[in-house]
Design a protein around this motif. Structure first.
Motif, PDB file in Angstrom:
ATOM      1  N   UNK A  62       0.711  -1.386   0.041  1.00  0.00           N
ATOM      2  CA  UNK A  62       0.251  -0.356   0.159  1.00  0.00           C
ATOM      3  C   UNK A  62       0.784   1.031  -0.078  1.00  0.00           C
ATOM      4  N   UNK A  63       2.040   1.400   0.438  1.00  0.00           N
ATOM      5  CA  UNK A  63       2.590   2.750   0.909  1.00  0.00           C
ATOM      6  C   UNK A  63       3.312   2.552  -0.809  1.00  0.00           C
ATOM      7  N   UNK A  64       3.621   1.361  -1.540  1.00  0.00           N
ATOM      8  CA  UNK A  64       3.862   1.323  -2.826  1.00  0.00           C
ATOM      9  C   UNK A  64       3.006   1.977  -4.852  1.00  0.00           C
ATOM     10  N   UNK A  65       1.430   1.562  -3.861  1.00  0.00           N
ATOM     11  CA  UNK A  65       0.260   1.842  -4.338  1.00  0.00           C
ATOM     12  C   UNK A  65      -0.371   3.052  -4.767  1.00  0.00           C
ATOM     13  N   UNK A  66       0.506   4.025  -3.222  1.00  0.00           N
ATOM     14  CA  UNK A  66      -0.315   4.924  -3.085  1.00  0.00           C
ATOM     15  C   UNK A  66      -0.121   6.024  -3.999  1.00  0.00           C
ATOM     16  N   UNK A  67      -0.594   6.624  -4.142  1.00  0.00           N
ATOM     17  CA  UNK A  67       0.034   8.054  -5.290  1.00  0.00           C
ATOM     18  C   UNK A  67       0.330   9.130  -4.512  1.00  0.00           C
ATOM     19  N   UNK A  68       1.318   9.660  -4.947  1.00  0.00           N
ATOM     20  CA  UNK A  68       2.394  11.451  -3.680  1.00  0.00           C
ATOM     21  C   UNK A  68       0.734  12.195  -4.067  1.00  0.00           C
ATOM     22  N   UNK A  69       0.989  12.719  -3.722  1.00  0.00           N
ATOM     23  CA  UNK A  69      -0.535  13.992  -2.984  1.00  0.00           C
ATOM     24  C   UNK A  69      -0.416  14.604  -4.324  1.00  0.00           C
ATOM     25  N   UNK A  70       0.956  15.641  -5.030  1.00  0.00           N
ATOM     26  CA  UNK A  70       0.641  15.913  -5.822  1.00  0.00           C
ATOM     27  C   UNK A  70       0.032  15.453  -6.978  1.00  0.00           C
TER      28      UNK A  70
END
Length: 191
Positions: A62-70
């Motif tokens: 999930x860390x890897x799949x979470x998109x960057x906020x921007x």
């Protein structure tokens, strides 16, 4: 237990690759060490047992799949509409394809959770948090539909992605983007 966070992340990334390539039965400390290119026994310095490794792999995926906020902000910048939800789901599919090993690893973890109650508890916690976050994000962005809309999208697209990544010829007459558009159009109300 070793505390090098970069090494731990590299071992977890290697474990994800092993899961995707060999399945849960192939996930051993020795296989992770070999995939990470580290000396045999390194993984056992970072994880007390296989259950802990499996649990931390779920978190790492999930860390890897979470998109960057921007990148998420850019994706959400157009006016909220059903068409935007279609584009967001296509964007999600491209992200999944780019992290194919993570997505296949999640499938393996789901299957393994049927045999391991502790892993099932961990995955339920992680999946529920992600789903709740997606519901809150959908509502906060003013996208059409309600919490139930997001749940239905989750269920439909989880099944669609499962087919796409495991039996891609099943829907050979339709491309993934067309299937996503159909699912979103039928689930998400007009704004």
């Amino acid at each position: 237990m070793a505390r090098n966070p970069e090494r731990r992340a590299a071992l977890l990334d290697a474990a994800i690759e092993v899961l995707a390539d060999e399945g849960a039965r192939g996930l051993t400390f020795r296989a992770v060490d070999a995939r990470a290119g580290v000396p045999t026994g390194t993984s056992s310095n970072y994880f007390t047992d296989r259950d802990q490794l499996l649990s931390q792999v779920a978190d790492r995926i999930y860390v890897r799949l979470t998109p960057e906020d921007d990148s998420l902000a850019v994706a959400l910048s157009p006016e909220p509409s059903r068409a935007l939800v279609v584009e967001l789901m296509k964007w999600l599919a491209r992200r999944m394809a780019a992290e194919r090993s993570c997505y296949l690893g999640l499938f393996e973890l789901r299957l393994e959770a049927t045999r391991r109650p502790e892993l099932r508890t961990q995955l339920t916690k992680v999946f529920r948090a992600v789903l709740d976050q997606n519901i809150q994000g959908h509502l906060a962005a003013g996208l059409p539909g309600d919490a139930e809309t997001v749940r239905l999208l989750y269920m439909a697209l989880t099944g669609l992605f499962l087919d796409h990544f495991t039996v891609p010829g099943l829907h050979a007459d339709r491309d993934l983007d067309a299937l996503i558009e159909t699912a979103v159009t039928r689930i998400v109300p007009e704004a």
